[in-house]
Design a protein around this motif. Structure first.
Motif, PDB file in Angstrom:
ATOM      1  N   ALA A  24       0.810  -1.215   0.000  1.00  0.00           N
ATOM      2  CA  ALA A  24       0.000   0.000   0.000  1.00  0.00           C
ATOM      3  C   ALA A  24       0.847   1.270   0.000  1.00  0.00           C
ATOM      4  O   ALA A  24       0.293   2.374   0.083  1.00  0.00           O
ATOM      5  CB  ALA A  24      -0.934   0.000   1.210  1.00  0.00           C
ATOM      6  N   ALA A  25       2.163   1.139  -0.082  1.00  0.00           N
ATOM      7  CA  ALA A  25       3.072   2.294  -0.144  1.00  0.00           C
ATOM      8  C   ALA A  25       2.922   3.198   1.071  1.00  0.00           C
ATOM      9  O   ALA A  25       2.766   4.414   0.963  1.00  0.00           O
ATOM     10  CB  ALA A  25       2.865   3.082  -1.431  1.00  0.00           C
ATOM     11  N   ARG A  26       3.002   2.596   2.251  1.00  0.00           N
ATOM     12  CA  ARG A  26       2.884   3.354   3.483  1.00  0.00           C
ATOM     13  C   ARG A  26       4.105   3.105   4.361  1.00  0.00           C
ATOM     14  O   ARG A  26       4.817   2.121   4.200  1.00  0.00           O
ATOM     15  CB  ARG A  26       1.596   2.949   4.225  1.00  0.00           C
ATOM     16  CG  ARG A  26       0.330   3.250   3.435  1.00  0.00           C
ATOM     17  CD  ARG A  26      -0.903   2.617   4.065  1.00  0.00           C
ATOM     18  NE  ARG A  26      -1.120   3.136   5.409  1.00  0.00           N
ATOM     19  CZ  ARG A  26      -1.372   2.374   6.467  1.00  0.00           C
ATOM     20  NH1 ARG A  26      -1.391   1.046   6.350  1.00  0.00           N
ATOM     21  NH2 ARG A  26      -1.588   2.914   7.646  1.00  0.00           N
ATOM     22  N   GLN A  27       4.341   3.992   5.315  1.00  0.00           N
ATOM     23  CA  GLN A  27       5.439   3.888   6.276  1.00  0.00           C
ATOM     24  C   GLN A  27       4.822   3.589   7.634  1.00  0.00           C
ATOM     25  O   GLN A  27       4.378   4.482   8.333  1.00  0.00           O
ATOM     26  CB  GLN A  27       6.244   5.184   6.325  1.00  0.00           C
ATOM     27  CG  GLN A  27       7.460   5.119   7.249  1.00  0.00           C
ATOM     28  CD  GLN A  27       8.207   6.434   7.324  1.00  0.00           C
ATOM     29  OE1 GLN A  27       7.645   7.494   7.016  1.00  0.00           O
ATOM     30  NE2 GLN A  27       9.457   6.397   7.742  1.00  0.00           N
ATOM     31  N   CYS A  28       4.819   2.310   7.996  1.00  0.00           N
ATOM     32  CA  CYS A  28       4.046   1.869   9.151  1.00  0.00           C
ATOM     33  C   CYS A  28       4.918   1.588  10.373  1.00  0.00           C
ATOM     34  O   CYS A  28       6.066   1.171  10.271  1.00  0.00           O
ATOM     35  CB  CYS A  28       3.271   0.592   8.820  1.00  0.00           C
ATOM     36  SG  CYS A  28       1.973   0.795   7.582  1.00  0.00           S
ATOM     37  N   ASP A  29       4.296   1.761  11.537  1.00  0.00           N
ATOM     38  CA  ASP A  29       4.894   1.343  12.799  1.00  0.00           C
ATOM     39  C   ASP A  29       4.510  -0.119  13.042  1.00  0.00           C
ATOM     40  O   ASP A  29       3.879  -0.754  12.187  1.00  0.00           O
ATOM     41  CB  ASP A  29       4.441   2.268  13.930  1.00  0.00           C
ATOM     42  CG  ASP A  29       2.928   2.260  14.151  1.00  0.00           C
ATOM     43  OD1 ASP A  29       2.241   1.309  13.698  1.00  0.00           O
ATOM     44  OD2 ASP A  29       2.418   3.204  14.783  1.00  0.00           O
ATOM     45  N   PRO A  30       4.854  -0.701  14.206  1.00  0.00           N
ATOM     46  CA  PRO A  30       4.533  -2.119  14.434  1.00  0.00           C
ATOM     47  C   PRO A  30       3.042  -2.432  14.509  1.00  0.00           C
ATOM     48  O   PRO A  30       2.663  -3.607  14.495  1.00  0.00           O
ATOM     49  CB  PRO A  30       5.220  -2.416  15.775  1.00  0.00           C
ATOM     50  CG  PRO A  30       6.299  -1.409  15.886  1.00  0.00           C
ATOM     51  CD  PRO A  30       5.749  -0.169  15.258  1.00  0.00           C
ATOM     52  N   GLN A  31       2.212  -1.396  14.596  1.00  0.00           N
ATOM     53  CA  GLN A  31       0.769  -1.618  14.607  1.00  0.00           C
ATOM     54  C   GLN A  31       0.182  -1.525  13.199  1.00  0.00           C
ATOM     55  O   GLN A  31      -1.017  -1.662  13.006  1.00  0.00           O
ATOM     56  CB  GLN A  31       0.085  -0.597  15.528  1.00  0.00           C
ATOM     57  CG  GLN A  31      -1.292  -1.015  16.006  1.00  0.00           C
ATOM     58  CD  GLN A  31      -1.893  -0.019  16.978  1.00  0.00           C
ATOM     59  OE1 GLN A  31      -1.204   0.872  17.479  1.00  0.00           O
ATOM     60  NE2 GLN A  31      -3.172  -0.161  17.261  1.00  0.00           N
ATOM     61  N   GLY A  32       1.047  -1.274  12.217  1.00  0.00           N
ATOM     62  CA  GLY A  32       0.567  -1.129  10.858  1.00  0.00           C
ATOM     63  C   GLY A  32      -0.091   0.206  10.618  1.00  0.00           C
ATOM     64  O   GLY A  32      -1.030   0.319   9.822  1.00  0.00           O
ATOM     65  N   HIS A  33       0.418   1.240  11.271  1.00  0.00           N
ATOM     66  CA  HIS A  33      -0.163   2.578  11.180  1.00  0.00           C
ATOM     67  C   HIS A  33       0.872   3.547  10.633  1.00  0.00           C
ATOM     68  O   HIS A  33       2.023   3.571  11.081  1.00  0.00           O
ATOM     69  CB  HIS A  33      -0.636   3.046  12.552  1.00  0.00           C
ATOM     70  CG  HIS A  33      -1.158   4.450  12.577  1.00  0.00           C
ATOM     71  ND1 HIS A  33      -2.306   4.827  11.920  1.00  0.00           N
ATOM     72  CD2 HIS A  33      -0.668   5.568  13.179  1.00  0.00           C
ATOM     73  CE1 HIS A  33      -2.514   6.108  12.134  1.00  0.00           C
ATOM     74  NE2 HIS A  33      -1.544   6.591  12.876  1.00  0.00           N
ATOM     75  N   ASP A  34       0.465   4.358   9.651  1.00  0.00           N
ATOM     76  CA  ASP A  34       1.307   5.409   9.102  1.00  0.00           C
ATOM     77  C   ASP A  34       0.844   6.729   9.699  1.00  0.00           C
ATOM     78  O   ASP A  34      -0.202   7.259   9.336  1.00  0.00           O
ATOM     79  CB  ASP A  34       1.194   5.427   7.576  1.00  0.00           C
ATOM     80  CG  ASP A  34       2.196   6.364   6.910  1.00  0.00           C
ATOM     81  OD1 ASP A  34       2.668   7.302   7.587  1.00  0.00           O
ATOM     82  OD2 ASP A  34       2.502   6.163   5.721  1.00  0.00           O
ATOM     83  N   GLY A  35       1.629   7.256  10.634  1.00  0.00           N
ATOM     84  CA  GLY A  35       1.208   8.431  11.385  1.00  0.00           C
ATOM     85  C   GLY A  35       1.628   9.762  10.809  1.00  0.00           C
ATOM     86  O   GLY A  35       1.477  10.794  11.471  1.00  0.00           O
ATOM     87  N   ARG A  36       2.174   9.779   9.600  1.00  0.00           N
ATOM     88  CA  ARG A  36       2.574  11.058   9.012  1.00  0.00           C
ATOM     89  C   ARG A  36       1.358  11.941   8.763  1.00  0.00           C
ATOM     90  O   ARG A  36       0.256  11.460   8.496  1.00  0.00           O
ATOM     91  CB  ARG A  36       3.332  10.821   7.701  1.00  0.00           C
ATOM     92  CG  ARG A  36       4.693  10.132   7.895  1.00  0.00           C
ATOM     93  CD  ARG A  36       5.323   9.804   6.564  1.00  0.00           C
ATOM     94  NE  ARG A  36       4.537   8.819   5.814  1.00  0.00           N
ATOM     95  CZ  ARG A  36       4.780   8.488   4.550  1.00  0.00           C
ATOM     96  NH1 ARG A  36       5.781   9.059   3.899  1.00  0.00           N
ATOM     97  NH2 ARG A  36       4.029   7.592   3.946  1.00  0.00           N
ATOM     98  N   ASP A  37       1.552  13.240   8.830  1.00  0.00           N
ATOM     99  CA  ASP A  37       0.445  14.187   8.735  1.00  0.00           C
ATOM    100  C   ASP A  37      -0.356  14.022   7.448  1.00  0.00           C
ATOM    101  O   ASP A  37      -1.583  14.129   7.446  1.00  0.00           O
ATOM    102  CB  ASP A  37       0.971  15.624   8.819  1.00  0.00           C
ATOM    103  CG  ASP A  37       1.489  15.965  10.200  1.00  0.00           C
ATOM    104  OD1 ASP A  37       1.133  15.249  11.158  1.00  0.00           O
ATOM    105  OD2 ASP A  37       2.257  16.937  10.324  1.00  0.00           O
ATOM    106  N   ASP A  38       0.361  13.732   6.336  1.00  0.00           N
ATOM    107  CA  ASP A  38      -0.354  13.633   5.063  1.00  0.00           C
ATOM    108  C   ASP A  38      -1.081  12.301   4.901  1.00  0.00           C
ATOM    109  O   ASP A  38      -1.748  12.069   3.900  1.00  0.00           O
ATOM    110  CB  ASP A  38       0.600  13.848   3.889  1.00  0.00           C
ATOM    111  CG  ASP A  38       1.695  12.789   3.822  1.00  0.00           C
ATOM    112  OD1 ASP A  38       1.852  12.033   4.797  1.00  0.00           O
ATOM    113  OD2 ASP A  38       2.379  12.725   2.787  1.00  0.00           O
ATOM    114  N   GLN A  39      -0.970  11.437   5.897  1.00  0.00           N
ATOM    115  CA  GLN A  39      -1.624  10.137   5.835  1.00  0.00           C
ATOM    116  C   GLN A  39      -2.887  10.073   6.697  1.00  0.00           C
ATOM    117  O   GLN A  39      -3.523   9.047   6.790  1.00  0.00           O
ATOM    118  CB  GLN A  39      -0.655   9.047   6.282  1.00  0.00           C
ATOM    119  CG  GLN A  39       0.593   8.929   5.430  1.00  0.00           C
ATOM    120  CD  GLN A  39       0.294   8.408   4.046  1.00  0.00           C
ATOM    121  OE1 GLN A  39      -0.426   7.428   3.886  1.00  0.00           O
ATOM    122  NE2 GLN A  39       0.832   9.062   3.032  1.00  0.00           N
TER     123      GLN A  39
END
Length: 328
Positions: A299-314
């Motif tokens: 999905a072209a995301r930058q995830c943490d260990p919870q599978g969450h991309d917390g960047r502002d634009d996400q």
């Protein structure tokens, strides 16, 4: 060229074992995958988002320390190896199997990651120094077409690097910034000195091959069934070689040891800096790993260990796992 991709891609396995001595006769060999992946060709497709991030993290603490076991290189031979520091699965020992890992527990945040990760113990003089707190193991796309990345097969195992390596340049090529401490980076070997501020640690980020032959869970040298991507010199970018056509996640160990100041006596159990290497034995819960790969890498995301991309634009961004780091 993606950072951490060797400029000179290894064409096969190193000529020497990844451990500090030769395995006993009869140890190791080709292990066939029970569900081989055949009729696959490397993807030369150009994805819509060639740049950016395609990754997720495994955050794990040390699970077992300073033990001379290596279930990949020396299976069923306790204390046959140099000392290792283990992360992830809490049961890893010389007799480790897929079944024993699946029955174990993990020090990783993601509960479905029952895999075993280990590396040579770091010493300062005669004192073992272990990483403190959560360490990061990235799962990234090693090929340009990140959409082609698929899960590791259960039981896949391999060794990254070579404990007998004497080629510091080759070692540096497979790292992100070499050995780092403070403002010192791109070091081929462990620096002789580092700043003494309490926040300064010795760091390394070391890349694994991310192309699988689709047929074997292991090979005699524990590397030949894996390969690094190659540069196609076309818009397709980095692709898997025809001999290893299956794109799997690229592991990147990002380790930090609490040592600084006088580093003249700092070494690994395997030797000096370029002998650093690590081992991986996959025991992920299959559904969890597939969900993390599809929800983050593909999905072209930058995830943490919870599978969450917390960047502002996400924002608002989905979570692959729930608050207990489990697949819903």
């Amino acid at each position: 060229m993606p950072s951490g991709t060797p400029s000179t891609v290894p064409s096969g396995a190193p000529s020497t074992s990844a451990s500090s001595s030769t395995p006993a006769t009869g140890q190791g060999g080709w292990i066939k995958a029970p569900n081989p992946v055949t009729n696959v060709k490397p993807s030369h497709a150009v994805p819509p988002n060639k740049g950016g991030f395609h990754e997720f993290q495994a955050n794990c603490t040390v699970s077992r320390t300073n033990i001379g076991d290596d279930p990949i290189v020396f299976p069923n031979l306790p204390a046959a190896s140099h000392s290792h520091t283990f992360m992830g699965n809490t049961t890893t020992n010389a007799a480790t199997t897929v079944e024993s890992l699946k029955a174990g527990k993990t020090t990783c945040k993601t509960k479905g990651d029952l895999s075993a990760y280990w590396m040579p113990t770091l010493y300062n003089g005669d004192t073992a120094v272990n990483p403190e707190g959560m360490q990061t193991i990235y799962y990234k796309a090693g090929v340009t077409d990140y959409r082609s990345v698929r899960p590791f097969p259960t039981g896949l195992r391999y060794v990254v690097g070579n404990a007998k390596n004497t080629d510091a340049d080759k070692f540096l090529d497979a790292t992100e910034e070499g050995f780092e401490c403070g403002d010192s980076y791109k070091n081929k070997n462990i620096p002789l000195t580092c700043p003494t501020e309490r926040s300064v640690k010795l760091n390394i980020r070391y890349q694994a091959p991310s192309c699988w032959d689709g047929l074997h869970l292991d090979s005699p040298d524990h590397q030949r069934h894996m390969a690094y991507p190659v540069d196609s010199h076309t818009a397709s970018g980095w692709v898997c070689p025809d001999s290893h056509p299956v794109a799997v996640p690229k592991l990147e160990f990002k380790m930090a040891w609490p040592v600084n100041g006088d580093m003249s006596k700092v070494r690994f159990a395997s030797g000096n800096g370029p002998t650093f290497h690590y081992d991986f034995f996959n025991a992920w819960d299959e559904r969890t790993l597939a969900a993390m790969i599809n929800g983050c890498i593909v999905a072209a995301r930058q995830c943490d260990p919870q599978g969450h991309d917390g960047r502002d634009d996400q924002q608002p961004a989905p979570y692959v796992l729930n608050s207990d780091y489990l697949l819903p």
